[in-house]
Motif scaffolding. Structure first.
Motif, mmCIF file in Angstrom:
data_model
loop_
_atom_site.group_PDB
_atom_site.id
_atom_site.type_symbol
_atom_site.label_atom_id
_atom_site.label_comp_id
_atom_site.label_asym_id
_atom_site.label_seq_id
_atom_site.Cartn_x
_atom_site.Cartn_y
_atom_site.Cartn_z
ATOM 1 N N MET A 122 0.867 -1.378 -0.195
ATOM 2 C CA MET A 122 -0.236 0.122 -0.579
ATOM 3 C C MET A 122 0.899 1.367 -0.512
ATOM 4 N N LEU A 123 0.539 1.972 -1.036
ATOM 5 C CA LEU A 123 0.735 3.417 -1.195
ATOM 6 C C LEU A 123 0.126 4.537 0.100
ATOM 7 N N GLU A 124 0.839 5.431 0.274
ATOM 8 C CA GLU A 124 -0.311 6.350 1.390
ATOM 9 C C GLU A 124 -1.282 7.571 0.503
ATOM 10 N N GLY A 125 -2.475 7.516 1.270
ATOM 11 C CA GLY A 125 -3.300 8.430 0.190
ATOM 12 C C GLY A 125 -4.627 7.694 0.548
ATOM 13 N N ARG A 126 -5.282 8.093 -0.136
ATOM 14 C CA ARG A 126 -6.487 7.654 -0.260
ATOM 15 C C ARG A 126 -7.111 6.245 -0.442
ATOM 16 N N TRP A 127 -7.762 5.267 -0.032
ATOM 17 C CA TRP A 127 -8.179 3.602 -0.582
ATOM 18 C C TRP A 127 -9.360 3.754 -0.059
ATOM 19 N N ASN A 128 -10.435 2.987 -1.577
ATOM 20 C CA ASN A 128 -11.297 1.599 -0.912
ATOM 21 C C ASN A 128 -11.503 0.745 -0.588
ATOM 22 N N LEU A 129 -11.994 0.098 0.999
ATOM 23 C CA LEU A 129 -11.614 -0.819 1.354
ATOM 24 C C LEU A 129 -13.069 -1.662 0.951
ATOM 25 N N LYS A 130 -12.990 -2.761 0.480
ATOM 26 C CA LYS A 130 -14.710 -3.985 0.531
ATOM 27 C C LYS A 130 -13.883 -4.986 0.997
ATOM 28 N N ILE A 131 -14.522 -5.040 2.122
ATOM 29 C CA ILE A 131 -14.407 -5.950 2.613
ATOM 30 C C ILE A 131 -15.992 -7.437 2.415
ATOM 31 N N ASP A 132 -15.700 -8.221 1.709
ATOM 32 C CA ASP A 132 -17.051 -9.663 1.250
ATOM 33 C C ASP A 132 -16.507 -10.844 2.280
ATOM 34 N N TRP A 133 -17.533 -10.988 2.691
ATOM 35 C CA TRP A 133 -16.583 -12.031 3.248
ATOM 36 C C TRP A 133 -18.101 -12.553 3.938
ATOM 37 N N THR A 134 -18.725 -13.986 4.516
ATOM 38 C CA THR A 134 -19.512 -15.070 4.765
ATOM 39 C C THR A 134 -18.514 -15.605 5.953
ATOM 40 N N TYR A 135 -19.775 -15.560 6.833
ATOM 41 C CA TYR A 135 -19.739 -16.655 8.336
ATOM 42 C C TYR A 135 -20.692 -17.801 8.263
ATOM 43 N N GLN A 136 -20.369 -18.715 7.832
ATOM 44 C CA GLN A 136 -21.658 -19.963 8.355
ATOM 45 C C GLN A 136 -22.573 -19.687 6.843
ATOM 46 N N ASP A 137 -23.871 -19.254 6.548
ATOM 47 C CA ASP A 137 -24.414 -19.289 5.932
ATOM 48 C C ASP A 137 -24.615 -17.526 5.114
ATOM 49 N N ASP A 138 -23.955 -17.207 6.550
ATOM 50 C CA ASP A 138 -24.371 -15.480 6.123
ATOM 51 C C ASP A 138 -23.171 -14.853 5.672
ATOM 52 N N ALA A 139 -23.517 -14.072 4.591
ATOM 53 C CA ALA A 139 -22.994 -12.968 4.180
ATOM 54 C C ALA A 139 -23.032 -11.116 4.152
ATOM 55 N N PHE A 140 -21.652 -10.977 4.105
ATOM 56 C CA PHE A 140 -21.874 -9.869 4.827
ATOM 57 C C PHE A 140 -20.464 -8.748 4.089
ATOM 58 N N LEU A 141 -21.250 -7.649 4.614
ATOM 59 C CA LEU A 141 -20.184 -6.560 3.193
ATOM 60 C C LEU A 141 -19.555 -5.418 3.929
ATOM 61 N N TYR A 142 -18.007 -4.721 3.934
ATOM 62 C CA TYR A 142 -18.414 -3.693 4.514
ATOM 63 C C TYR A 142 -17.733 -3.084 3.888
ATOM 64 N N LYS A 143 -18.073 -2.167 3.823
ATOM 65 C CA LYS A 143 -17.372 -0.343 2.507
ATOM 66 C C LYS A 143 -17.216 0.780 3.263
ATOM 67 N N LYS A 144 -15.545 0.672 3.066
ATOM 68 C CA LYS A 144 -14.945 1.744 3.660
ATOM 69 C C LYS A 144 -14.422 3.403 2.866
ATOM 70 N N GLU A 145 -14.355 4.049 2.789
ATOM 71 C CA GLU A 145 -13.043 4.642 1.823
ATOM 72 C C GLU A 145 -12.711 5.503 2.951
ATOM 73 N N ILE A 146 -10.983 5.106 3.074
ATOM 74 C CA ILE A 146 -9.949 5.153 4.417
ATOM 75 C C ILE A 146 -8.384 5.920 3.861
ATOM 76 N N MET A 147 -8.026 6.521 4.428
ATOM 77 C CA MET A 147 -6.574 7.080 4.150
ATOM 78 C C MET A 147 -5.437 7.003 5.062
ATOM 79 N N TYR A 148 -4.823 5.980 3.934
ATOM 80 C CA TYR A 148 -3.953 5.011 4.991
ATOM 81 C C TYR A 148 -2.172 6.426 4.694
#
Length: 148
Positions: A122-148
Motif C-alpha cells: 500500500m502507498l499512502e493516500g486514499r483507498w477504497n476498502l471493500k471486504i466481502d465475507w461470509t460466516y457460516q451461511d450468512d454473507a456480509f459486506l464492509y465498505k469504507k473509504e480510508i486514508m492510509y
C-alpha cells in the motif's frame, strides 16, 4: 509589412485552434492524465447491487462490525471476536480511484481475529476498502473509504 484586420482574425483563429488542439492531444496521449473507471465492467456489477445492499444490512445488524487500523506493519483489519474465525471466508479488495494499477485483492486469512495487509502493498493516500465475507451461511459486506 502591414496586416489588415481580416488577416489578423485568420491568424487569431489559427492560434486559438492550435492552442486547443495542443491540449486535446496532450490530454489524450500523456499517461499522467489517465482517468480509469473504478470498475471495468460497471454495468455488469450494477446488476448485483441489490445483493450488496443485503450484505451491508447484514453487516449493520452485527453486534460488533469490522474495524481497521493503521499499524507499523501495515493495515490491520479486525473481525468480530464473538465469531469463530475458522468459519470466516471471503475476499478483501483495496482499490485506488487515482491509479488502477495499484488495485489488488486478497483472500481473507485471519490470525487472532485479525488480518494484516503488509505496508509494502500500500502507498499512502486514499483507498477504497471493500471486504466481502461470509460466516457460516450468512454473507456480509464492509465498505469504507480510508486514508492510509
Amino acid at each position: 509589412m502591414k496586416i489588415n484586420w481580416g488577416t489578423g482574425i485568420v491568424i487569431a483563429f489559427i492560434c486559438f485552434i492550435s492552442f486547443i488542439m495542443y491540449f486535446i492531444i496532450s490530454m489524450n496521449t500523456n499517461s499522467k492524465y489517465d482517468h480509469d473507471l473504478v470498475i471495468e465492467e460497471y454495468y455488469k456489477a450494477e446488476l448485483g447491487f441489490q445483493d450488496e445492499i443485503n450484505k451491508e444490512k447484514n453487516s449493520k445488524n452485527l453486534s460488533e462490525n469490522l474495524s481497521w487500523s493503521k499499524t507499523e506493519e501495515g493495515l490491520l483489519i479486525s473481525f468480530p471476536e464473538n465469531l469463530d474465525s475458522d468459519k470466516i471466508s471471503g475476499t478483501v479488495y483495496l482499490y485506488r480511484t487515482s491509479n488502477k494499477k495499484l488495485d489488488f485483492d486478497m483472500p481473507i486469512a485471519i490470525d487472532k481475529h485479525g488480518m494484516l495487509i503488509p505496508k509494502d502493498n500500500m502507498l499512502e493516500g486514499r483507498w477504497n476498502l471493500k471486504i466481502d465475507w461470509t460466516y457460516q451461511d450468512d454473507a456480509f459486506l464492509y465498505k469504507k473509504e480510508i486514508m492510509y
